[in-house]
Each structure stands twice: as structure tokens, then as C-alpha cells.
Design a protein around this motif. Structure first.
Motif, PDB file in Angstrom:
ATOM      1  N   ALA A 119      28.470  54.159   2.786  1.00  0.00           N
ATOM      2  CA  ALA A 119      27.533  54.854   3.684  1.00  0.00           C
ATOM      3  C   ALA A 119      28.045  54.911   5.122  1.00  0.00           C
ATOM      4  O   ALA A 119      27.698  55.821   5.880  1.00  0.00           O
ATOM      5  N   ASN A 120      28.879  53.950   5.505  1.00  0.00           N
ATOM      6  CA  ASN A 120      29.401  53.905   6.885  1.00  0.00           C
ATOM      7  C   ASN A 120      30.740  54.606   7.021  1.00  0.00           C
ATOM      8  O   ASN A 120      31.227  54.821   8.135  1.00  0.00           O
ATOM      9  N   GLY A 121      31.343  54.990   5.904  1.00  0.00           N
ATOM     10  CA  GLY A 121      32.699  55.537   5.927  1.00  0.00           C
ATOM     11  C   GLY A 121      32.863  56.751   6.815  1.00  0.00           C
ATOM     12  O   GLY A 121      33.779  56.809   7.650  1.00  0.00           O
ATOM     13  N   PHE A 122      31.984  57.732   6.677  1.00  0.00           N
ATOM     14  CA  PHE A 122      32.114  58.963   7.464  1.00  0.00           C
ATOM     15  C   PHE A 122      31.955  58.677   8.957  1.00  0.00           C
ATOM     16  O   PHE A 122      32.735  59.177   9.778  1.00  0.00           O
ATOM     17  N   ASN A 123      30.957  57.876   9.327  1.00  0.00           N
ATOM     18  CA  ASN A 123      30.743  57.541  10.744  1.00  0.00           C
ATOM     19  C   ASN A 123      31.934  56.771  11.316  1.00  0.00           C
ATOM     20  O   ASN A 123      32.329  56.989  12.464  1.00  0.00           O
ATOM     21  N   ALA A 124      32.487  55.869  10.509  1.00  0.00           N
ATOM     22  CA  ALA A 124      33.655  55.102  10.969  1.00  0.00           C
ATOM     23  C   ALA A 124      34.831  56.030  11.232  1.00  0.00           C
ATOM     24  O   ALA A 124      35.546  55.883  12.227  1.00  0.00           O
ATOM     25  N   GLY A 125      35.024  57.025  10.372  1.00  0.00           N
ATOM     26  CA  GLY A 125      36.137  57.959  10.552  1.00  0.00           C
ATOM     27  C   GLY A 125      35.946  58.902  11.713  1.00  0.00           C
ATOM     28  O   GLY A 125      36.884  59.178  12.477  1.00  0.00           O
TER      29      GLY A 125
ATOM     30  N   SER B 144      34.296  58.403  14.370  1.00  0.00           N
ATOM     31  CA  SER B 144      34.180  57.717  15.663  1.00  0.00           C
ATOM     32  C   SER B 144      35.463  57.789  16.475  1.00  0.00           C
ATOM     33  O   SER B 144      35.464  57.584  17.677  1.00  0.00           O
ATOM     34  N   GLY B 145      36.572  58.063  15.784  1.00  0.00           N
ATOM     35  CA  GLY B 145      37.869  58.114  16.464  1.00  0.00           C
ATOM     36  C   GLY B 145      38.639  56.812  16.380  1.00  0.00           C
ATOM     37  O   GLY B 145      39.811  56.739  16.756  1.00  0.00           O
ATOM     38  N   LYS B 146      37.987  55.789  15.870  1.00  0.00           N
ATOM     39  CA  LYS B 146      38.636  54.491  15.742  1.00  0.00           C
ATOM     40  C   LYS B 146      39.434  54.443  14.442  1.00  0.00           C
ATOM     41  O   LYS B 146      38.901  54.740  13.373  1.00  0.00           O
ATOM     42  N   LYS B 147      40.693  54.080  14.516  1.00  0.00           N
ATOM     43  CA  LYS B 147      41.533  54.051  13.328  1.00  0.00           C
ATOM     44  C   LYS B 147      41.188  52.870  12.419  1.00  0.00           C
ATOM     45  O   LYS B 147      40.845  51.783  12.890  1.00  0.00           O
ATOM     46  N   TYR B 148      41.304  53.130  11.140  1.00  0.00           N
ATOM     47  CA  TYR B 148      41.063  52.095  10.133  1.00  0.00           C
ATOM     48  C   TYR B 148      42.183  51.069  10.193  1.00  0.00           C
ATOM     49  O   TYR B 148      43.373  51.416  10.253  1.00  0.00           O
ATOM     50  N   LYS B 149      41.810  49.789  10.177  1.00  0.00           N
ATOM     51  CA  LYS B 149      42.788  48.725  10.348  1.00  0.00           C
ATOM     52  C   LYS B 149      43.122  47.986   9.046  1.00  0.00           C
ATOM     53  O   LYS B 149      43.621  46.860   9.078  1.00  0.00           O
ATOM     54  N   ASN B 150      42.824  48.647   7.925  1.00  0.00           N
ATOM     55  CA  ASN B 150      43.197  48.111   6.603  1.00  0.00           C
ATOM     56  C   ASN B 150      42.635  46.715   6.353  1.00  0.00           C
ATOM     57  O   ASN B 150      43.337  45.823   5.852  1.00  0.00           O
ATOM     58  N   LEU B 151      41.356  46.523   6.700  1.00  0.00           N
ATOM     59  CA  LEU B 151      40.743  45.208   6.570  1.00  0.00           C
ATOM     60  C   LEU B 151      39.723  45.126   5.442  1.00  0.00           C
ATOM     61  O   LEU B 151      39.264  44.030   5.099  1.00  0.00           O
ATOM     62  N   CYS B 152      39.354  46.242   4.867  1.00  0.00           N
ATOM     63  CA  CYS B 152      38.282  46.246   3.869  1.00  0.00           C
ATOM     64  C   CYS B 152      38.711  45.563   2.573  1.00  0.00           C
ATOM     65  O   CYS B 152      39.851  45.748   2.108  1.00  0.00           O
ATOM     66  N   PRO B 153      37.805  44.801   1.976  1.00  0.00           N
ATOM     67  CA  PRO B 153      38.095  44.200   0.656  1.00  0.00           C
ATOM     68  C   PRO B 153      38.357  45.296  -0.372  1.00  0.00           C
ATOM     69  O   PRO B 153      37.799  46.394  -0.279  1.00  0.00           O
ATOM     70  N   ALA B 154      39.183  44.995  -1.349  1.00  0.00           N
ATOM     71  CA  ALA B 154      39.585  45.996  -2.339  1.00  0.00           C
ATOM     72  C   ALA B 154      38.399  46.595  -3.080  1.00  0.00           C
ATOM     73  O   ALA B 154      38.399  47.787  -3.412  1.00  0.00           O
TER      74      ALA B 154
ATOM     75  N   LEU C 276      35.549  47.350  -1.991  1.00  0.00           N
ATOM     76  CA  LEU C 276      34.812  48.316  -1.169  1.00  0.00           C
ATOM     77  C   LEU C 276      35.693  49.463  -0.685  1.00  0.00           C
ATOM     78  O   LEU C 276      35.211  50.572  -0.442  1.00  0.00           O
ATOM     79  N   GLU C 277      36.971  49.200  -0.542  1.00  0.00           N
ATOM     80  CA  GLU C 277      37.879  50.175   0.058  1.00  0.00           C
ATOM     81  C   GLU C 277      37.971  51.476  -0.736  1.00  0.00           C
ATOM     82  O   GLU C 277      38.075  52.570  -0.151  1.00  0.00           O
ATOM     83  N   THR C 278      37.933  51.383  -2.050  1.00  0.00           N
ATOM     84  CA  THR C 278      38.090  52.586  -2.875  1.00  0.00           C
ATOM     85  C   THR C 278      36.987  53.608  -2.629  1.00  0.00           C
ATOM     86  O   THR C 278      37.221  54.815  -2.740  1.00  0.00           O
ATOM     87  N   LYS C 279      35.780  53.133  -2.298  1.00  0.00           N
ATOM     88  CA  LYS C 279      34.668  54.052  -2.015  1.00  0.00           C
ATOM     89  C   LYS C 279      34.574  54.376  -0.516  1.00  0.00           C
ATOM     90  O   LYS C 279      34.112  55.443  -0.135  1.00  0.00           O
ATOM     91  N   PHE C 280      35.025  53.440   0.310  1.00  0.00           N
ATOM     92  CA  PHE C 280      34.954  53.618   1.759  1.00  0.00           C
ATOM     93  C   PHE C 280      35.956  54.661   2.250  1.00  0.00           C
ATOM     94  O   PHE C 280      35.625  55.545   3.046  1.00  0.00           O
ATOM     95  N   LEU C 281      37.203  54.560   1.788  1.00  0.00           N
ATOM     96  CA  LEU C 281      38.283  55.395   2.320  1.00  0.00           C
ATOM     97  C   LEU C 281      38.060  56.899   2.172  1.00  0.00           C
ATOM     98  O   LEU C 281      38.327  57.646   3.124  1.00  0.00           O
ATOM     99  N   PRO C 282      37.584  57.412   1.023  1.00  0.00           N
ATOM    100  CA  PRO C 282      37.368  58.858   0.934  1.00  0.00           C
ATOM    101  C   PRO C 282      36.384  59.370   1.982  1.00  0.00           C
ATOM    102  O   PRO C 282      36.589  60.440   2.571  1.00  0.00           O
ATOM    103  N   GLU C 283      35.314  58.600   2.228  1.00  0.00           N
ATOM    104  CA  GLU C 283      34.334  59.006   3.236  1.00  0.00           C
ATOM    105  C   GLU C 283      34.910  58.870   4.647  1.00  0.00           C
ATOM    106  O   GLU C 283      34.674  59.705   5.520  1.00  0.00           O
ATOM    107  N   TYR C 284      35.691  57.791   4.837  1.00  0.00           N
ATOM    108  CA  TYR C 284      36.336  57.590   6.136  1.00  0.00           C
ATOM    109  C   TYR C 284      37.263  58.753   6.459  1.00  0.00           C
ATOM    110  O   TYR C 284      37.287  59.264   7.579  1.00  0.00           O
ATOM    111  N   LYS C 285      38.044  59.189   5.476  1.00  0.00           N
ATOM    112  CA  LYS C 285      38.993  60.283   5.695  1.00  0.00           C
ATOM    113  C   LYS C 285      38.285  61.594   6.027  1.00  0.00           C
ATOM    114  O   LYS C 285      38.784  62.386   6.837  1.00  0.00           O
ATOM    115  N   LYS C 286      37.127  61.827   5.412  1.00  0.00           N
ATOM    116  CA  LYS C 286      36.346  63.026   5.747  1.00  0.00           C
ATOM    117  C   LYS C 286      35.935  62.990   7.228  1.00  0.00           C
ATOM    118  O   LYS C 286      36.044  63.989   7.939  1.00  0.00           O
TER     119      LYS C 286
END
Length: 266
Positions: free
Chosen positions: A120-126, A128-138, A140-150
Motif C-alpha cells: 500500500a505504501n509502494g507507490f507513495n514511496a516511489g 516521493s523522489g526518495k530512492k529505494y535503499k534495498n532494505l525491505c524483507p524478502a 514484502l519486497e516482491t509486492k512492494f517493488l512493483p508499486e514503488y516502480k510505478k
């Protein structure tokens, strides 16, 4: 002579830059700054600004910086803050928090990080302009990253558009500045030619022993020297401003290229 003048100007420029840094160092609220360093999860001993100020031999309050750092460290090492650090998608500096409650702080951080890494936070995180720092647990990351990239794609597209608008503004500004550079150079040459003419007239007056004319011409030459100095300063200022604009245009182009490269991978 020209080499001496150039060396003097370079020395003045260097001193000016150094003096500016020294003023900035000495006007810093070092308690507040030390606190900010700790709240960023960093150590004061390796802070770039403090090291630069020491190298500059500026008068800084080491004691205030240390007190501020200790204050910030106390605030950093609280459950509320470590949760927010995780919720922001930032790493937690455990080495700053050498306390019996470290295990609890890590637990609060992980809770915040899991909230950040939610789908749910992926799109807002992406976006925001702040780069992803590869910290998400495995898990959660699979569902987070597609939304983050959008969200990141939306942000990158907006940045490219803004930068392209800035490019056009800079190109127009450089064109106008080129005109100003030509104008100031012509003015400088005009003043220089007038001075050369007066020098010729002075030489003739001296050869005819016309002392009153020599005195009058000396006064005019003195006035022209001031005018020549101002004209030279106008040229230097216009050329410097042009170089700054060209430098910004070059950097803008590089940033657009970097964003386009990133966009291709989103």
C-alpha cells in the motif's frame, strides 16, 4: 606583469572562497548542527562539514557540537524515532545506540520498516523522489517493488519534464548573456581606445613641453582608468555568469540522461 596580475587575482579568489567557508563555519549553531548529525544516524567525528571547518582553522564551538550530538543521540535512540526511521525506508545506525534497550529499538525499527515496505505504501514511496535503499524483507519486497516502480516512474517523468523546461530557459538565458558579453567587451575596447588616444596626446604635449595640457590629460587618464576598471569588471561578471549558466545547462543535460537511463529500467 600579466602573470603577476593573474596570480594576484587567483590568490584573491582563493582567499575569498576560504573566507566564505570560514564565515559559514563560525556562524553555524554548532549545538543544533551536532544534534542534526546524530539524528541522521551519523557520527560527528566523520562529519564532512566539521572536518572542513577544522581544516579551515575556523573558530568553532567543539563543546557545543559535542553537547548537541549527545542530545541528538538520545533522541535518535528512542523507540518512537527508530520506528520513524524504519517507516522512512532508511537504515538504522545501531552502533549509535549502545544501550540495554537496543533489542527493543531494533524491534521498533523493523516494525516501521515493514510499514514502509507494504504494498500500500509502494507507490507513495516511489513518487516521493526518495530512492529505494534495498532494505525491505524478502517477503514484502516482491509486492512492494512493483508499486514503488510505478510511483518512481511518475516522479522521474515529472523531473525530466521540469528539467527540459529548465534547459530551454537556460538556453535562452545563455543567448541573452552572449549578447551582454559582446556588449561589455565592445564597451571595454571603446574605453581602451579612448585611453590610447589620450596617451598619444599626452606624449605629444610632453614633447612640446605643454605642461598644462599634460596635467589636464593626466586627470582625464586617471578618470578613464577607473572607467576601464569598471568596464573590465563588467566583462568579467558577464563572462562568469555565462559560464555558470553553461555549467548548469551541462549538468541539467547529464541529470536528464541519468533519469532517462533509470526510466528505461522501471
Amino acid at each position: 606583469m600579466k602573470k603577476l596580475i593573474t596570480s594576484a587575482l587567483l590568490s584573491i579568489s582563493f582567499v575569498g572562497c576560504a573566507s566564505q567557508l570560514k564565515k559559514e563555519c563560525e556562524s553555524t549553531n554548532w549545538f543544533k548542527y551536532g544534534e542534526e548529525v546524530a539524528l541522521r544516524g551519523e557520527w560527528l567525528s566523520s562529519d564532512a562539514k566539521l572536518l572542513s571547518c577544522r581544516k579551515e582553522e575556523a573558530e568553532i564551538s567543539e563543546s557545543q557540537a559535542d553537547l548537541g550530538f549527545k542530545s541528538g543521540r538520545q533522541k535518535y535512540c528512542t523507540g518512537t524515532n527508530t520506528y520513524l526511521v524504519g517507516k522512512s525506508g532508511d537504515p538504522f545506525s545501531k552502533d549509535l545506540c549502545d544501550t540495554p534497550t537496543l533489542k527493543s529499538l531494533v524491534s521498533d525499527y523493523n516494525k516501521g520498516l515493514r510499514d514502509y515496505c507494504s504494498k500500500a505504501n509502494g507507490f507513495n514511496a516511489g513518487s516521493s523522489g526518495k530512492k529505494y535503499k534495498n532494505l525491505c524483507p524478502a517477503d514484502l519486497e516482491t509486492k512492494f517493488l512493483p508499486e514503488y516502480k510505478k510511483g518512481r516512474l511518475k516522479y522521474v517523468e515529472a523531473q525530466i519534464k521540469n528539467l527540459e523546461n529548465r534547459q530551454r530557459d537556460l538556453q535562452l538565458a545563455i543567448s541573452n548573456k552572449n549578447t551582454q558579453v559582446v556588449t561589455t567587451r565592445m564597451n571595454f575596447m571603446g574605453v581602451q581606445n579612448r585611453r590610447n588616444l589620450l596617451e598619444s596626446q599626452k606624449s605629444f604635449a610632453q614633447s612640446t613641453n605643454n605642461l598644462s595640457e599634460v596635467g589636464r590629460l593626466n586627470t582625464e587618464l586617471q578618470n578613464l582608468d577607473w572607467e576601464l576598471t569598471r568596464a573590465r569588471q563588467d566583462v568579467d561578471r558577464a563572462e562568469t555568469e555565462k559560464r555558470n549558466l553553461e555549467s548548469e545547462l551541462d549538468q541539467t543535460g547529464k541529470t536528464i540522461a541519468e533519469f532517462r537511463l533509470e526510466m528505461a529500467g522501471l
